[in-house]
Design a protein around this motif. Structure first.
Motif, PDB file in Angstrom:
ATOM      1  N   LYS A  17      -1.710   5.652  -6.785  1.00  0.00           N
ATOM      2  CA  LYS A  17      -1.523   4.378  -6.089  1.00  0.00           C
ATOM      3  C   LYS A  17      -2.870   3.746  -5.716  1.00  0.00           C
ATOM      4  O   LYS A  17      -3.656   4.325  -4.961  1.00  0.00           O
ATOM      5  N   GLY A  40      -0.122  -1.464   5.477  1.00  0.00           N
ATOM      6  CA  GLY A  40      -0.119  -1.077   4.065  1.00  0.00           C
ATOM      7  C   GLY A  40      -1.072  -1.879   3.203  1.00  0.00           C
ATOM      8  O   GLY A  40      -1.039  -1.793   1.975  1.00  0.00           O
ATOM      9  N   MET A  41      -1.966  -2.657   3.830  1.00  0.00           N
ATOM     10  CA  MET A  41      -2.909  -3.485   3.054  1.00  0.00           C
ATOM     11  C   MET A  41      -4.261  -2.782   2.842  1.00  0.00           C
ATOM     12  O   MET A  41      -5.180  -3.381   2.304  1.00  0.00           O
ATOM     13  N   GLY A 205      -5.666  -8.550   2.240  1.00  0.00           N
ATOM     14  CA  GLY A 205      -4.388  -8.725   1.570  1.00  0.00           C
ATOM     15  C   GLY A 205      -4.112  -7.497   0.730  1.00  0.00           C
ATOM     16  O   GLY A 205      -4.800  -6.472   0.875  1.00  0.00           O
ATOM     17  N   TYR A 206      -3.163  -7.577  -0.141  1.00  0.00           N
ATOM     18  CA  TYR A 206      -2.781  -6.440  -0.956  1.00  0.00           C
ATOM     19  C   TYR A 206      -3.947  -6.034  -1.871  1.00  0.00           C
ATOM     20  O   TYR A 206      -4.345  -6.801  -2.754  1.00  0.00           O
ATOM     21  N   GLN A 207      -4.543  -4.891  -1.634  1.00  0.00           N
ATOM     22  CA  GLN A 207      -5.630  -4.288  -2.413  1.00  0.00           C
ATOM     23  C   GLN A 207      -6.952  -5.061  -2.383  1.00  0.00           C
ATOM     24  O   GLN A 207      -7.900  -4.691  -3.057  1.00  0.00           O
ATOM     25  N   THR A 293      -1.296 -14.631   5.074  1.00  0.00           N
ATOM     26  CA  THR A 293      -0.717 -13.403   4.494  1.00  0.00           C
ATOM     27  C   THR A 293       0.788 -13.502   4.242  1.00  0.00           C
ATOM     28  O   THR A 293       1.357 -12.665   3.555  1.00  0.00           O
TER      29      THR A 293
END
Lengths: 296, 223
Positions: A17, A40-41, A205-207, A293
């Protein structure tokens, strides 16, 4: 400008992941940075890498010029860490913990610690394990301030604190860093508190990093616009250039953008969307964060 | 800095250090009672035959088998469980001291307290046996108890190593291996059965360094 923290192409995987993807980040000396992001970011992963408790899969993270996962004891002496949940040696009491830490830091400023402890009204023999989260936060903050570090990394400092202790924490932090050229890197989920104290904001943000800029610039340049139009519902899409985020509630359309009102009106015209009633609605940092976001 | 670490470990261990010392005194007193009881019950000549032929003294001092084990286990648990609970070890890792020095000092300090308890027990035992029996018997008994003391040392180092390990699967594997290794020290039922005592000494001597491995895995963020 001197960078206290510098992350270059930081990438991290947990198994297969991907959590961080080529993150680049520079933190200048003497400023207070707030790192914000939804769960989870990769916020905790970034903090763990910065604190030296996680070795990144690739890329580099320099803290005070040294790689974060192999900081020398001399450099660690210059960094004050507040661990999530106000981690402390809870088998010690107020006096013992001060005696223990003071032996590691030559520039120990005991008055910072005892000032904060004085506010608790507890005896010196009071065990940390018998304290409330708020009381423990005072002990931990006192220990960090007494250490007199150049860089403070405060991971979710507001976790478990009631409004009173949160306000106290912010007041003392502001007073502590004032005029001392200290750098603070903090995270919190209580954005309205963070807004009071930070100079710069980093939003994850995400990744990836969504945004990194001074708070004042963000407040000036990021806008929220609202208008009503049933026909336009679902027509306006987010894009890199004009619309950062769009929300639809019945016929109410909310747009988030770095563009000015005139630019947005022009853009909507190109989409043939009537927008005579469009208005700008001022935002708090929390609202700007949600605008950037998304709510979900 | 070493003084500060000693202070921290003392705060964690002080009550159990005192409790074990008291337990040792009680156990030694119990042994005196047992030795005297057997002499009274069996008569001096018969007792002498049992002591020589059946290694009776080892049964009279059975607590020496258990006490170092309990002490080693208790010290390791009390020292490192609070550190690992809620990842509190991170606090220690951020102290301005090298990782190796921190880990080796922590187990070194814990072992110093364990060794003090072992020495106390060993000399107490020497005193108790030499009060009644000749030097040759005392020597045989004391040499026979060395593997038990080594077992206490091994359980301390290996429990510390296992607690510091961040992965539960590794902890279980290490736990099984550690049990096998420690158990080897407790096979003898007669005097002086261990001809390869020095092998155990060598194995225990390298055990403190195992904490460097699990401690580093924790530091690196291994799950």
């Amino acid at each position: 400008m001197e960078h206290v923290i510098e992350c270059k192409n930081l990438t991290h995987y947990y198994g297969d992941k991907l959590v961080l993807n080529n993150l680049n980040l520079q933190v200048e000396r003497g400023r207070i940075f707030g790192i914000l992001g939804k769960n989870g970011m990769g916020k905790t992963t970034t903090i763990n890498i910065l604190m030296g408790f996680l070795r990144p899969t690739s890329g580099k993270c320099l803290v005070l010029g040294e790689e974060s996962h192999k900081l020398s004891p001399q450099t660690r002496q210059k960094i004050g860490l507040l661990h999530e949940g106000h981690l402390a040696y809870d088998f010690m009491n107020i006096k013992q913990v001060e005696k223990f830490y003071s032996q590691f830091f030559p520039g120990w400023k005991a008055n910072y610690y005892w000032d904060l402890i004085g506010k608790l009204g507890l005896s010196d023999n009071h065990k940390i394990r018998n304290m409330s989260c708020g009381q423990r936060s005072q002990v931990v903050m006192g220990l960090i301030f007494a250490q007199d570090p150049e860089l403070l990394i405060l991971d979710d400092y507001s976790m478990g604190l009631d409004p009173g202790y949160r306000a106290l924490f912010i007041d003392y932090l502001q007073e502590y860093v004032r005029g001392k050229n200290k750098t603070v890197f903090l995270t919190s989920h209580i954005i309205q508190d963070v807004e009071k104290v930070i100079d710069d904001t980093i939003i994850m943000g995400y990744q990836k990093l969504l945004l990194h800029m001074p708070l004042a610039t963000l407040k000036e340049s990021f806008h929220r616009y609202e208008f009503r139009n049933q026909q336009a519902v679902g027509v306006i899409k987010t894009d890199e250039k004009n619309i950062t985020n769009v929300e639809y509630v019945n016929d109410k359309i909310t747009l988030y953008s770095f563009k000015s009102l005139n630019d947005i009106k022009t853009y909507l015209k190109t989409l043939q969307i009537p927008n005579d009633d469009i208005v700008e609605i001022p935002m708090t940092l929390e609202e700007a964060f949600i605008g950037l976001t998304g709510k979900y | 800095m070493l003084k500060a670490l000693l202070y921290k470990e003392w705060i964690k261990l002080r009550w159990v250090v005192i409790a074990i010392a008291v337990l040792t005194l009680f156990s030694l007193a119990y042994s005196i009672g047992m030795i005297n009881y057997y002499i009274e019950f069996q008569g001096a000549l018969r007792n002498w035959m049992f002591v020589i032929g059946k290694s009776l003294l080892l049964r009279n001092i059975v607590f020496v088998k258990i006490l170092p084990l309990i002490t080693g286990l208790a010290f390791a648990l009390l020292q490192f469980v609070p550190e690992m609970a809620r990842n509190r070890m991170r606090l220690s890792y951020h102290l301005p001291i090298s990782e190796k020095k921190l880990l080796l000092s922590s187990v070194g300090i814990g072992y110093m307290f364990l060794l003090a308890e072992i020495i106390f027990l060993f000399f107490g035992l020497w005193l108790v046996i030499s009060l009644t029996y000749p030097a040759e018997i005392t020597q045989k008994v004391l040499i026979s108890t060395i593997p038990w003391f080594l077992g206490g040392s091994a359980i301390y180092f290996l429990t510390s190593f296992i607690i510091l390990e961040p992965s539960w699967i590794y902890r279980i594997i290490y736990g099984i291996a550690a049990y096998g290794l420690i158990e080897l020290n407790f096979h003898a039922s007669t005097y002086d059965q261990y001809q390869l005592l020095w092998v155990f000494v060598l194995i225990v001597a390298v055990m403190p360094f195992t904490v460097l491995f699990s401690g580093h895995r924790f530091r690196r963020g291994t799950k």
